[in-house]
Motif scaffolding. Structure first.
Motif, PDB file in Angstrom:
ATOM      1  N   THR A 216     -30.059 -22.850   2.515  1.00 36.57           N
ATOM      2  CA  THR A 216     -30.144 -21.901   1.415  1.00 36.57           C
ATOM      3  C   THR A 216     -29.467 -22.433   0.171  1.00 36.57           C
TER       4      THR A 216
ATOM      5  N   THR B 156     -30.742  -8.675  13.206  1.00 33.28           N
ATOM      6  CA  THR B 156     -29.479  -9.417  13.239  1.00 33.28           C
ATOM      7  C   THR B 156     -29.523 -10.536  14.269  1.00 33.28           C
TER       8      THR B 156
ATOM      9  N   TYR C 193     -32.192 -12.090  15.223  1.00 34.77           N
ATOM     10  CA  TYR C 193     -33.039 -13.129  14.621  1.00 34.77           C
ATOM     11  C   TYR C 193     -32.219 -14.045  13.710  1.00 34.77           C
ATOM     12  N   LEU C 194     -31.369 -13.443  12.892  1.00 29.16           N
ATOM     13  CA  LEU C 194     -30.526 -14.247  12.004  1.00 29.16           C
ATOM     14  C   LEU C 194     -29.576 -15.132  12.804  1.00 29.16           C
TER      15      LEU C 194
ATOM     16  N   ARG D   3     -31.498 -18.229  11.827  1.00 30.76           N
ATOM     17  CA  ARG D   3     -31.006 -18.414  10.459  1.00 30.76           C
ATOM     18  C   ARG D   3     -29.486 -18.288  10.486  1.00 30.76           C
ATOM     19  N   ARG D   4     -28.886 -19.236  11.176  1.00 28.45           N
ATOM     20  CA  ARG D   4     -27.443 -19.180  11.396  1.00 28.45           C
ATOM     21  C   ARG D   4     -26.666 -19.226  10.087  1.00 28.45           C
TER      22      ARG D   4
ATOM     23  N   TYR E  61     -27.454 -17.874   7.240  1.00 34.18           N
ATOM     24  CA  TYR E  61     -27.402 -16.527   6.678  1.00 34.18           C
ATOM     25  C   TYR E  61     -26.473 -15.640   7.496  1.00 34.18           C
ATOM     26  N   PHE E  62     -26.526 -15.801   8.805  1.00 30.78           N
ATOM     27  CA  PHE E  62     -25.706 -14.990   9.701  1.00 30.78           C
ATOM     28  C   PHE E  62     -24.216 -15.221   9.452  1.00 30.78           C
TER      29      PHE E  62
ATOM     30  N   SER F  51     -24.932 -12.622   2.379  1.00 35.58           N
ATOM     31  CA  SER F  51     -26.343 -12.567   2.762  1.00 35.58           C
ATOM     32  C   SER F  51     -26.614 -11.339   3.617  1.00 35.58           C
ATOM     33  N   LEU F  52     -25.746 -11.105   4.597  1.00 34.68           N
ATOM     34  CA  LEU F  52     -25.901  -9.919   5.433  1.00 34.68           C
ATOM     35  C   LEU F  52     -25.802  -8.648   4.592  1.00 34.68           C
TER      36      LEU F  52
ATOM     37  N   PHE G 129     -29.139  -8.100   2.898  1.00 27.92           N
ATOM     38  CA  PHE G 129     -30.160  -7.616   3.831  1.00 27.92           C
ATOM     39  C   PHE G 129     -29.982  -6.133   4.128  1.00 27.92           C
TER      40      PHE G 129
ATOM     41  N   THR H 259     -37.641 -15.244   6.669  1.00 28.70           N
ATOM     42  CA  THR H 259     -36.648 -14.174   6.656  1.00 28.70           C
ATOM     43  C   THR H 259     -37.108 -13.017   5.774  1.00 28.70           C
TER      44      THR H 259
END
Length: 703
Positions: free
Chosen positions: A10, A294, A296-297, A301-302, A304-305, A310-311, A314, A356
């Motif tokens: 990102t 969550t 999925y992230l 998409r670690r 973003y997690f 980012s969270l 979302f 995402t």
């Protein structure tokens, strides 16, 4: 090095923190749980759970919803028009109650006689007796305080109930008088009409007062008893009975059945506790969707997690659109299509990635659909709009693209809504344009994505591709100053940017981000440009007057000075990371080796020659480090052959790998090999051998 689970990182910076588990530190776990719980709580709190049916019933049009079966027994209520007609018919027999006060007439006649005990002015005593008799007759007939409860005075069929000594008798409404009518009847009496002018001077109206007083309580009770005899329903629908099937035309009878079902459902809800299974169902539904997203992230998409802003973005988008939809439905305002739901995937696509964006959009649409009675229509239209928005922004290169995205998204939503309508309807002439109008308004609201992007960037700390494009403008103050005071560094930065962008395209990184980072990575050199080789001319080298340690500190300072300039000019954090990581925690090797050679038996603190770092922690930063080192070193090659370029690139990048610069970076050995190949090919093109042009030989005899 860590293997990457995805193709690109990102465009924002993050710091690496030690994790105690797969889910991070305890502090991170608590924050994530708080965000999830807060999101679910807010969404469920605002969701309508009153079991009220919100579908639109249109007589004469096909039923556009799913098949409907009666879940319970309910009466089939008559229409409002039918009930009104039956009430009007019943009220024809209504008789208002009046109480007769017999003493009123006697007292008024007595008052008249006492007032004119000495005779009537200008009239004989015979007239006095006649008037007294006529007053007694009027009071016997009855004088009402008002005729309004009787209805229309011209209605000769209206009757009233006169209560005399607790006994009620019916009486025609036309047989009683009002005070005004009684006075007119008195002075127009045949026996008195000849002396009307004299009578008008006597104020006879003072002796005419109502003796029939309207009994409101009895009258209203009688009226209500009549109305209560009218049945509200014309039949009963049994549980399990098919009310209507999808696509069936809503005729008058079915319309009454549907209206009765809605009315009975609302009546039942009013008698129930609000804390019912609906609440728990909504809670479980929203929780499952948010947790699924969550997970999925966490799996795919670690980055973003691990990045709490980012969270926050979302979950904020989930809450925003879900709450707005709930408010529209709960308060029956406009139509949910007016919400620009596609704005959510636009924001996520601009700051992050398409997959995402689609996942988040799907979660939002599914949550919003549960509060609607037509989820299929809504899901189809909004998913299509979201896909159009994501597709149109697959390569964001200018702000004008946002406007084209809004237009394309609106067209896609309109077409999908039209397609769904054609599936459900068999007559296009009955097309309802209201939904299309709401979708157009939502498309207009999508144009607000442009100014809102800036707010999102500031609020959540992101950097969009549009901002990167703006930062790449060579007229920006920092870049313009670099071109003026450090032209060698400026050319080097442009060259590094071109090389790094080519590598980024090959290895799946963000080429726009790395190119912009390359333009600014050496801005610190503008503070002391003469101390850097690319800006020196005329053989003047100020390092000859400095010690190795001082020279190393001067070289290293371009990183710290660059960060100061970045702060001063409000550059995004993601650009600052390129300034701090393009040398990582490496050394100013020229002066370090020179000092070692000059002082072979002395110990030295290596930190004096070491850049502050940190080492690269994103793929883009690693790409820039490789391109920067290779481009700078390539300028010192004595000759530019394919072999010399290959050896140079291999030696520098292998050295960076062996020294551990990429250990905290999600770049693979395959990516590094691709990087070498791109650098070799591009440098061969840049430093290609030119053809030597032959000289024209002179002919013999020519001087």
């Amino acid at each position: 090095m860590n293997n990457s689970l995805h193709n690109s990182l990102t465009p924002y910076s993050r710091t690496l923190a030690p994790r105690s588990s797969f889910f991070g530190t305890w502090r991170d776990i608590i924050w994530r749980l708080a965000l999830i719980v807060g999101t679910v709580a807010l969404v469920v709190w605002f969701m309508p759970r009153d079991n009220r049916l919100t579908f639109k019933i249109e007589q004469g049009k096909p039923w556009r919803y799913a098949d409907l079966t009666a879940p319970f027994d309910f009466p089939i209520y008559k229409s409002d028009a039918t009930i009104k007609a039956e009430k009007d018919s019943a009220l024809r027999d209504y008789e208002p109650y009046y109480t007769l006060h017999s003493d009123v007439g006697r007292s008024q006649v007595r008052a008249f006689m006492q007032t004119y005990a000495n005779g009537l002015p200008g009239l004989s005593d015979d007239y006095k007796s006649i008037i007294a008799n006529r007053l007694a007759t009027l009071y016997t007939q009855g004088i009402v305080d008002t005729k309004e409860p009787l209805g229309d005075p011209s209605d000769t069929t209206s009757t009233m109930r006169v209560v005399v000594d607790n006994r009620a008798v019916s009486k025609m409404g036309t047989s009683v008088y009002t005070a005004m009518q009684a006075y007119e009847a008195l002075i127009h009496d045949e026996a008195l009409n000849a002396r009307r002018e004299e009578l008008q001077q006597l104020n006879l109206n003072d002796f005419i007062v109502p003796n029939l007083i309207y009994d409101k309580e009895r009258s209203e009770l009688s009226r209500q008893e009549l109305l209560n005899t009218i049945p509200q329903a014309s039949g009963v629908a049994q549980r399990g009975q098919k009310i209507i099937s999808r696509g069936t035309l809503v005729d008058e009878q079915t319309y009454m059945l549907l209206e009765s079902y809605v009315k009975e459902s609302e009546r039942r809800y009013a008698a129930e506790s609000k804390l019912n299974t609906t609440y728990f169902g909504e809670l479980l539904y929203v929780l499952l969707l948010v947790v699924a997203f969550t997970v999925y992230l966490a799996l795919f998409r670690r980055d973003y997690f691990d990045h709490l802003p980012s969270l926050a973005l979302f979950y904020s988008l989930i809450v925003l659109f879900s709450v707005l939809a709930s408010l529209l439905v709960s308060h029956n305002l406009l139509h949910v299509y007016i919400l620009p739901v596609a704005m959510a995937p636009i924001f996520v696509r601009v700051f992050m990635d398409s997959r995402t964006a689609f996942m988040l959009h799907t979660v939002i649409v599914l949550i919003m659909a549960i509060i609607l009675m037509r989820p299929f229509d809504f899901i189809a239209v909004e998913i299509m709009a979201g896909l159009a928005a994501i597709y149109s922004m697959r390569e964001l290169s200018s702000r004008s693209q946002l406007f084209w995205t809004a237009a394309l998204t609106t067209v896609a939503a309109l077409m999908m809504n039209f397609a769904v309508y054609m599936i459900q309807e068999d007559d296009i002439s009955r097309l309802d344009a209201s939904e299309f109008n709401y979708l157009i308004v939502a498309g207009i609201l999508l144009f607000c994505s442009y100014p809102l992007l800036y707010i999102m960037e500031r609020l959540f700390g992101f950097t969009s591709d549009i901002t990167l494009i703006e930062l790449s403008d060579m007229n920006k103050p920092l870049l313009r100053r670099m071109s003026e005071v450090a032209p060698g560094t400026f050319q080097h930065s442009i060259q590094v940017g071109n090389l790094a962008a080519e590598i980024a395209r090959k290895v799946g990184a963000n080429p726009l981000l790395v190119r912009t980072g390359a333009l600014y990575h050496d801005i610190g050199k503008t503070q002391n440009p003469i101390y850097f080789t690319e800006n020196q001319s005329g053989g003047i080298n100020p390092h000859e007057q400095l010690s190795c340690i001082d020279s190393a500190q001067m070289i290293i300072s371009h990183v710290t000075e660059g960060l100061k300039l970045a702060d001063k000019h409000n550059l995004p954090d993601v650009i600052k990371t390129f300034i701090s990581t393009h040398h990582g925690q490496g050394k100013a090797k020229y002066f370090y080796v020179k000092w070692k050679n000059d002082h072979p038996n002395e110990e030295i603190d290596d930190l004096l020659f070491t850049y502050p770092g940190p080492n690269p922690f994103t793929k883009e930063q690693a790409v820039l480090m490789m391109a920067d080192a290779v481009e700078a070193a390539s300028r010192s090659l004595p000759d530019y052959t394919e072999q010399s370029i290959r050896n140079l690139v291999t030696r520098i990048i292998d050295s960076q790998v062996s020294e551990g610069y990429f250990r905290e970076c999600p770049i693979t050995f395959r990516d590094i090999q691709y990087s070498k190949t791109v650098l070799i090919e591009k440098l061969k093109t840049i430093y290609h051998t030119r053809i030597s042009y032959p000289e024209l030989k002179k002919e013999e005899g020519q001087s």
